[in-house]
Design an enzyme around this catalytic site. Structure first.
Site, short mmCIF file in Angstrom:
data_model
loop_
_atom_site.label_atom_id
_atom_site.label_comp_id
_atom_site.label_asym_id
_atom_site.label_seq_id
_atom_site.Cartn_x
_atom_site.Cartn_y
_atom_site.Cartn_z
N LYS A 80 0.82 -1.22 0.00
CA LYS A 80 0.00 0.00 0.00
C LYS A 80 0.85 1.27 0.00
O LYS A 80 0.36 2.34 -0.35
CB LYS A 80 -0.96 0.01 1.19
CG LYS A 80 -0.29 0.09 2.56
CD LYS A 80 -1.32 0.03 3.67
CE LYS A 80 -0.68 0.06 5.05
NZ LYS A 80 0.11 1.27 5.31
N ASP A 81 2.13 1.17 0.40
CA ASP A 81 3.00 2.35 0.42
C ASP A 81 3.64 2.65 -0.92
O ASP A 81 4.21 3.72 -1.11
CB ASP A 81 4.13 2.14 1.45
CG ASP A 81 3.63 2.10 2.88
OD1 ASP A 81 2.55 2.67 3.14
OD2 ASP A 81 4.31 1.49 3.73
N ARG A 132 -7.10 8.68 3.81
CA ARG A 132 -8.24 7.77 3.67
C ARG A 132 -8.99 7.61 5.00
O ARG A 132 -10.23 7.65 5.05
CB ARG A 132 -7.73 6.40 3.20
CG ARG A 132 -8.75 5.28 3.27
CD ARG A 132 -8.09 3.94 2.95
NE ARG A 132 -7.05 3.61 3.91
CZ ARG A 132 -7.27 2.99 5.07
NH1 ARG A 132 -8.50 2.66 5.42
NH2 ARG A 132 -6.26 2.69 5.87
N ARG A 133 -8.25 7.44 6.07
CA ARG A 133 -8.89 7.25 7.38
C ARG A 133 -9.58 8.52 7.85
O ARG A 133 -10.67 8.47 8.43
CB ARG A 133 -7.85 6.78 8.39
CG ARG A 133 -7.37 5.35 8.15
CD ARG A 133 -6.27 4.93 9.10
NE ARG A 133 -5.88 3.53 8.88
CZ ARG A 133 -4.65 3.08 9.01
NH1 ARG A 133 -3.66 3.91 9.35
NH2 ARG A 133 -4.38 1.80 8.81
N ARG A 150 1.73 10.02 14.13
CA ARG A 150 2.84 9.47 13.36
C ARG A 150 3.66 8.55 14.25
O ARG A 150 3.49 8.51 15.45
CB ARG A 150 3.72 10.61 12.81
CG ARG A 150 3.05 11.50 11.78
CD ARG A 150 2.83 10.82 10.44
NE ARG A 150 4.02 10.14 9.95
CZ ARG A 150 5.03 10.73 9.33
NH1 ARG A 150 4.99 12.04 9.09
NH2 ARG A 150 6.07 10.05 8.91
N ARG A 156 3.02 4.35 18.19
CA ARG A 156 1.63 4.85 18.13
C ARG A 156 0.81 4.29 19.29
O ARG A 156 0.03 5.00 19.92
CB ARG A 156 1.00 4.47 16.79
CG ARG A 156 1.66 5.14 15.60
CD ARG A 156 0.98 4.76 14.29
NE ARG A 156 1.73 5.27 13.14
CZ ARG A 156 1.22 5.47 11.95
NH1 ARG A 156 -0.04 5.22 11.71
NH2 ARG A 156 1.97 5.93 10.96
N CYS A 245 -0.73 7.64 -1.36
CA CYS A 245 -1.35 7.57 -0.03
C CYS A 245 -2.01 8.89 0.37
O CYS A 245 -2.72 8.95 1.38
CB CYS A 245 -0.32 7.15 1.01
SG CYS A 245 1.07 8.28 1.22
#
Length: 303
Positions: A80-81, A132-133, A150, A156, A245
């Site tokens: 996805k990155d 997206r989130r 981040r 996190r 992204c």
């Protein structure tokens, strides 16, 4: 191959888990490997959300440059990155089977409300920096409840435990791959009908130089044909939007036993907007791609 294969990886716990997973698969097939750690822009800049960072390939560019300079033989990425187009001279030689693709909402117990939207108490502060989130969170909570987050996965989670947030959104695959204990928190796995994952979330992409003999080795040991088909559909929509992204797009394919694919989509033109959400069905991936773009580009067709 007779020579040792040099694997390039970021230095985070999750990136090294992924690199060691690939290393183990290759070594079990008789190909000795070693891992070289490379720091990327995304690792160095921790005080900006992704949509405020300049350029693209925040977690991949420096690794790809090392590949092109022949400093490493392959790179292991969270698929996805990756940018939707490879730099000239590079190719995705293999893609893995999919790990858990869903997002995970981790909630401090004092902020948990099982009857509320996303099981969050009123006014709860949720940490994420993914476009997206953010756009999908706007369906459930106010914009001022979203706070930049981040750092690597353990960092996190520790920020959540320290009270900087009431809840955070992270990928379930990262927690599972690192076997992290989150029993002191409430873990809510968000299925795609609630929250659509990123295109290719849960897949690994193994990148090599196009003409390098290691491509054949990697394909034989690691490549998964069905994974490629799913990735091509999910990321094909992202590519058509000329995005990475920073684009508020969720896209997730699930192929059922009868061969019919459920294709969930969530999209907003920007992170300031609220993502619309839809579900498409079909066996023809080319048609599903066309239907997805039609839904995205014609707002009146959104349901």
């Amino acid at each position: 191959m007779s020579k040792k294969i040099i694997i390039g990886s970021r230095g985070s716990d999750l990136a090294l888990w992924q690199a060691n997973f690939v290393k183990s698969k290759l070594e079990n097939a008789g190909h000795p490997c070693e891992i070289k750690i490379i720091k990327t822009q995304g690792d160095k800049i921790q005080d900006l959300p992704f949509d405020k960072m300049e350029g693209k390939g925040f977690f991949t560019k420096e690794i790809e440059e090392a590949l092109l300079r022949n400093e490493i033989d392959l790179a292991v990425h969270s698929h996805k990155d990756l940018e939707t187009t490879n730099p000239p001279g590079l190719t995705i030689a293999a893609v893995s089977e999919r790990a858990n693709p869903h997002d995970l909402l981790l909630i401090r117990k004092e902020a948990y409300n099982p009857t509320a939207n996303l099981n969050l108490k009123p006014g709860a502060i949720v940490g994420t920096s993914a476009a997206r989130r953010i756009a999908q969170l706007h369906r459930y909570i106010a914009p001022d409840q979203i706070k930049m987050l981040r750092g690597n996965v353990p960092t996190r989670i520790n920020k959540l435990r320290n009270g900087e947030y009431d809840a955070i959104l992270i990928a379930a695959a990262g927690v599972e791959r690192l076997n992290l204990d989150v029993s002191d928190l409430v873990a809510v796995e968000l299925k795609p009908e609630i929250f659509v994952p990123a295109p290719a979330q849960g897949f690994l992409g193994i990148q090599c130089r196009e003409e390098d003999p290691v491509v054949r080795v990697v394909q034989e040991v690691l490549d998964n044909e069905q994974s490629r088909a799913i990735i091509n559909l999910e990321r094909g929509v992202l590519k058509a939007l000329s995005g990475g992204c920073q684009v508020p797009l969720g896209a997730h394919v699930l192929i059922k036993d009868d061969g019919v694919a459920d294709f969930w989509l969530a999209y907003a033109p920007s992170t300031s907007g609220t993502a619309d959400h839809t579900l498409l069905h079909g066996k023809d991936f080319a048609r599903l791609h066309e239907e997805a773009l039609l839904w995205i580009k014609q707002p009146e067709k959104k349901k």
